[in-house]
Design an enzyme around this catalytic site. Structure first.
Site, short mmCIF file in Angstrom:
data_model
loop_
_atom_site.label_atom_id
_atom_site.label_comp_id
_atom_site.label_asym_id
_atom_site.label_seq_id
_atom_site.Cartn_x
_atom_site.Cartn_y
_atom_site.Cartn_z
N ASP A 227 0.75 -1.09 0.06
CA ASP A 227 -0.09 -0.06 0.02
C ASP A 227 0.81 1.14 0.01
OD1 ASP A 227 -2.20 -1.50 0.19
OD2 ASP A 227 -2.65 -1.76 2.16
N GLU A 228 2.18 1.24 -0.52
CA GLU A 228 2.94 2.24 -0.48
C GLU A 228 3.42 2.97 -1.91
OE1 GLU A 228 3.36 4.05 2.22
OE2 GLU A 228 2.70 2.71 3.95
#
Length: 283
Positions: A227-228
């Site tokens: 999720d980065e």
């Protein structure tokens, strides 16, 4: 008869880049319909997107030959896309199908100019949807023991279908570093937060417990860092103390669906360019 193309480039900024490209296009009789450019002063990188029409007889090979001297002179990283070719998606989904259904609707009405080559799921819930839309459905359950084998099946499917992009429409499985690296820049995920503040199980329940006033969603490219990845699109919606976790989920689903569709559209139109851990997005 004219053909429509999109040409994107990135390179170290220096004088003459725009002139070098547009001069060659003009010499071929091409007409520029849209042009966007950005100089990142922090990194010294220059980014450009040009949409243009080329006259009859000027195809990809001739364009590439004409632009090659400028590309080599400035050390450009480029992509030339013929817009006549309709791009293909491989959509992965688990049990929640709101994002998938929204994508299919936007394709049906023509807002998204693409087709879904296949739907892959680790659950059987979306089989009926795939059959109704006449899209091949592939049930590929996954466990810790066979994760590598399952992902290899997805990669094979990606290649065999000629897909251009993998869309994780609430696919609730963590992709391996190997998978994310092999398709870097070709996988878009939707994350159920404006910023990844509430991770793990029941994010909307966590948000409700913290009394948040704004919830949102983030569409980003998938990287080995969970999720980065580089952010493509985001949106938010206001909520209040009287709303239940189910209310927040309903608002969140709507935002997730819209944000993911917008991110896919931006990618398909070659409006997103990677800039390290960030993106340059030409709207």
């Amino acid at each position: 008869m004219t053909s429509n193309f999109v040409f994107t480039l990135s390179c170290t900024d220096r004088p003459g880049i725009v002139a070098a490209v547009t001069t060659e296009l003009a010499a071929l009789g091409a007409n520029i319909a849209e042009s966007n450019q950005f100089w990142d002063r922090e990194t010294g990188m220059f980014f450009m997107r040009i949409a243009f029409t080329a006259p009859d007889g000027v195809g990809r090979d001739r364009l590439e030959r004409a632009l090659r001297p400028a590309i080599e002179r400035f050390g450009m990283r480029t992509q030339l896309t013929d817009r006549a070719r309709r791009k293909k998606l491989l959509v992965m989904v688990s049990k929640f199908d709101h994002a998938l259904l929204h994508l299919l609707y936007q394709i049906r009405v023509g807002w998204l100019d693409c087709e879904v080559a296949a739907i892959v799921s680790n659950h059987d819930a979306s089989r009926a949807t795939a059959e109704y839309e006449r899209i091949p459905f592939h049930l590929l359950p996954v466990s810790r023991q066979d994760k590598a084998e399952q992902e290899e099946q997805v990669l094979t499917l990606f290649q065999e279908t000629g897909a251009d992009l993998v869309v994780l429409a609430r696919y609730m499985q963590i992709l391996s570093d190997r998978f994310a690296t092999r398709l870097y820049g070709q996988i878009i995920n939707i994350h159920h937060s404006f910023l990844p503040s509430f991770k793990g199980a029941k994010p909307y329940h966590q948000a409700h417990e913290r009394g948040v006033k704004i919830i949102g969603a983030t569409a980003h490219y998938v990287t080995p860092e969970l999720d980065e990845g580089p952010i493509i699109e985001q949106d938010v919606g206001r909520v209040n103390h009287a709303m239940t976790p189910d209310d927040l989920i309903a608002v969140g689903r709507d935002i997730e669906s819209r944000v993911l569709a917008r991110a896919v559209k931006l990618h398909l139109e070659n409006r997103v360019m990677l800039n390290g851990r960030k993106t340059v997005v030409f709207g």
